[in-house]
Design an enzyme around this catalytic site. Structure first.
Site, PDB file in Angstrom:
ATOM      1  N   GLU A  97       0.866  -1.179   0.000  1.00 18.95           N
ATOM      2  CA  GLU A  97       0.000   0.000   0.000  1.00 18.95           C
ATOM      3  C   GLU A  97       0.904   1.230   0.000  1.00 18.95           C
ATOM      4  OE1 GLU A  97      -2.831  -0.378   3.225  1.00 18.95           O
ATOM      5  OE2 GLU A  97      -2.949   1.796   3.402  1.00 18.95           O
TER       6      GLU A  97
ATOM      7  N   ASP B 151      -4.461   9.695  10.340  1.00 20.50           N
ATOM      8  CA  ASP B 151      -3.146   9.137  10.635  1.00 20.50           C
ATOM      9  C   ASP B 151      -2.549   9.705  11.913  1.00 20.50           C
ATOM     10  OD1 ASP B 151      -2.413   7.260   8.488  1.00 20.50           O
ATOM     11  OD2 ASP B 151      -2.860   8.993   7.220  1.00 20.50           O
TER      12      ASP B 151
END
Lengths: 401, 260
Positions: free
Chosen positions: B46, B57
């Site tokens: 990814e 995140d």
């Protein structure tokens, strides 16, 4: 005021204002946003909620705020100027209207903890205030740089019992404080309510916050009618960072085309200098903090660091409703430099005995630019008071002596 | 056939997906890291498209995003780097992960075209709402043979999990616990219950668990009820701490250590 026909300026059933708005949130936030979306109208339309909200606005926040005919300023500019005195609200700005509303929503959703972001600290203080009032835990994210430049407000939040957490990512200002508050909400999805301070973020926030701030124009209509015999002014002026005071000041006039709506953006050192926060002048459509709106960004879609002398206007986007008002031409957006804002702040202080917040000074600086005639009625939303900006004003005192 | 589809047809357990940020630690590291991960035995990879405001995140990936942006990484540059990788022997399935705004500014159809041209198999865009995907993106994704990966969290209702599963055609990304990437998830009873609850739904798509998976123990615990797991922040930390000349060897050792 209820509307019978759908207005192009108000949120539709899907959470959009034309092409702007929506809820562009990661799945981690979906249940929180969904819970709010499915419940906010039911909660805020409830008679008991309305009663409590109204009572707190009156007895705690000090509403209604006066509508003041500024005679000396009117003579100076050559028009008829009324100031909607949001600066006289408890905590010194219109921000408290929203935090009272949202804390009542949070209580009804059974939340135990409040998280908020703040730029200049006004929304942080207003949030810490209502959390103290209701006995809820309060965590405020604030850019590490803003913590340095807005120290008095940091101390006020701490005195009120809030935990102030520095946002150390990115530019360490309002945008990053918002990111951190969203991350906190992601990590604490069930017991926490996020009180966004402006008409930004995913649906239903822009609509909910605008509804809570709409008290500004609701009162203006009544007061103007009393004082002038007419409900509608010719102009309404307000500053726009995210745009919550403007959303409230415009709210009941959106569908009255005879009322010209003027939004003041922060040009910073000048729109073309690279040190600016004039979103509509410099931005283009994009997605920020959960909404499709207009935002300042690079060609590659990275969000640009804004600059303004005023920490409250130092934001790279605007609320989606404002993006729609801009795109449709319903509101006119003017870019006001730091210098013009300072001029307007000193002018109001000396002509009317009112020291405005730096944010508010941007709205005042529009007065000579709108072509208002002598008998035109101009309402300026005096969104906040200038105590928090004294350090900045003091640096410029000699230039205005 | 799409490489993701092929992978999950042949492998139904202990699938390892490794995340890294494009253009990190150096701008030109993207393709060498891809090669190293393939050689080390990662089942899929990814690649993160860096963004200035990555709200889903945690700190580690935020910093790698910022460093990649400082290095000059853009969506256009990433596609330039990925040109011809399939001709150069990269066979591992590739996902691009990122936030919606840079993709929208690049142009969504152009983005899909470029994915197909470079051999990208799927996309993860956490802030792309389901209804916008259905309305505007799904036809384009289908046209260019791209799989869209949806996230599911412990708070996602069973009805919505089924809805997402109905729309997904690659795999379902199970977020292990409430939080951002890199959070310390101890694979406790709650997580185990959530994963086995999800397994009991009998989804038609494979499931991979991410967020807080960092080593062999957490990988094994996470994979018990799923098709496999995703490692991101722990791998970014490895890249951060490894000198350039030791990168390939360190990656090999790291990947080998996850499934001893």
């Amino acid at each position: 005021m209820t509307l019978t026909a759908p207005s192009p300026y108000r949120v539709d059933a899907g959470g959009y204002y034309g092409p702007f708005g929506g809820a562009y949130v990661p799945e981690m936030l979906y249940p929180n946003v969904e819970e709010l979306r499915d419940n906010y109208l039911r909660i805020i339309e409830d008679p008991e909620f309305k009663r409590e909200f109204k009572q707190l606005l009156r007895d705690f926040a000090g509403r209604p705020t006066p509508l003041f005919l500024a005679q000396r300023l009117s003579a100076e500019i050559g028009t008829t100027i009324y100031l909607k005195r949001e600066d006289l609200c408890h905590t010194g700005a219109h921000k408290i209207n929203n935090t009272i509303g949202q804390i009542l929503v949070a209580q009804r959703l059974g939340k135990q903890r409040i998280v908020a972001e703040t730029g200049a600290g006004q929304h942080g203080v207003a949030t810490a205030t209502v959390c103290a009032l209701m006995g809820l835990e309060c965590i405020v994210y604030m850019g590490a740089i803003d913590i340095e430049r807005q120290k008095p407000n940091v101390d006020r939040m701490r005195m009120l019992g809030a935990k102030v957490v520095p946002a150390t990512s990115g530019s360490q200002t309002l945008k990053d404080a918002t990111n951190e508050a969203m991350r906190h909400w992601i990590s604490n999805p069930t017991d926490t309510h996020y009180i966004i301070g402006s008409v930004v973020g995913p649906h239903p926030y822009p609509d909910m916050v605008a509804r809570f701030q709409s008290i500004i124009s609701a009162e203006t209509i009544t007061q103007l009618l009393e004082q002038t015999g007419r409900a509608n002014p010719d102009f309404v002026l307000a500053c726009v960072g995210g745009g919550s005071n403007a959303a409230g000041a415009f709210y009941h006039y959106l569908d009255q085309p005879g009322v010209r709506l003027i939004a003041a953006e922060a040009a910073g050192q000048g729109v073309t200098t690279g040190h600016s926060a004039a979103t509509t002048a410099l931005g283009k459509p994009g997605i920020l903090h959960g909404a499709s709106t207009i935002l300042m960004q690079t060609e590659d879609g990275q969000v640009t660091e804004p600059y303004s002398i005023s920490a409250g206007l130092d934001y790279p986007g605007i609320g989606p409703q404002h993006a729609q008002l801009f795109a449709t031409g319903r509101a006119e957006f003017l870019s006001i430099t730091d210098r013009a804002a300072l001029d307007a702040a000193f002018q109001l202080s000396r002509l009317e005995g009112i020291i405005p917040a730096l944010e508010t000074a941007h709205a005042l600086a529009c007065l000579p630019l709108i072509g208002a005639k002598k008998d035109d009625v101009v309402v300026v939303c005096l969104s906040g008071r200038g105590d928090k900006d004294l350090a900045t004003y003091t640096q410029h005192l000699e230039e205005y002596s | 056939m799409n490489r993701l589809t092929t992978l999950f047809q042949h492998k139904t357990a202990d699938v390892l997906n490794v995340y890294f940020t494009a253009g990190f630690p150096q701008l030109t590291d993207t393709v060498p890291i891809l090669h190293a991960l393939q050689e080390a035995g990662a089942d899929l990879v990814e690649i993160g498209m860096p963004y200035s405001d990555p709200v889903a995140d945690g700190e580690t990936i935020q910093r790698s995003n910022q460093q990649a942006l400082d290095n000059g990484m853009t969506v256009a540059t990433l596609f330039e780097q990925l040109q011809n990788i399939r001709q150069q022997g990269i066979t591992v399935p590739i996902l691009l992960m990122g936030y919606l705004n840079p993709v929208v500014q690049f142009g969504i159809e152009k983005f899909c075209q470029q994915c197909q041209a470079t051999g990208v198999d799927g996309v993860i865009l956490p802030d792309l709402p389901l209804e916008v995907f259905e309305r505007e993106y799904q036809p384009l994704f289908t046209k260019y043979g791209l799989k869209n990966v949806f996230l599911v969290t412990p708070q996602t209702s069973a009805a919505r999990v089924r809805q997402l599963d109905g729309l997904a055609d690659g795999f379902i990304y199970l977020v292990a616990a409430a939080g951002t990437t890199g959070a310390q998830t101890d694979m406790n009873a709650d997580v185990d219950a959530y994963l086995s609850r999800t397994k009991a739904l009998g989804l038609r798509n494979p499931t991979l668990v991410g967020f807080g998976i960092s080593d062999a123990a957490s990988f094994a615990a996470a994979s018990r009820h799923t098709t496999g797991a995703i490692i991101g922040s722990a791998f970014i930390r490895l890249l951060q701490h490894t000198p350039a000349e030791g990168q390939a060897a360190a990656i090999k050792e790291f990947v080998a250590g996850i499934r001893p």
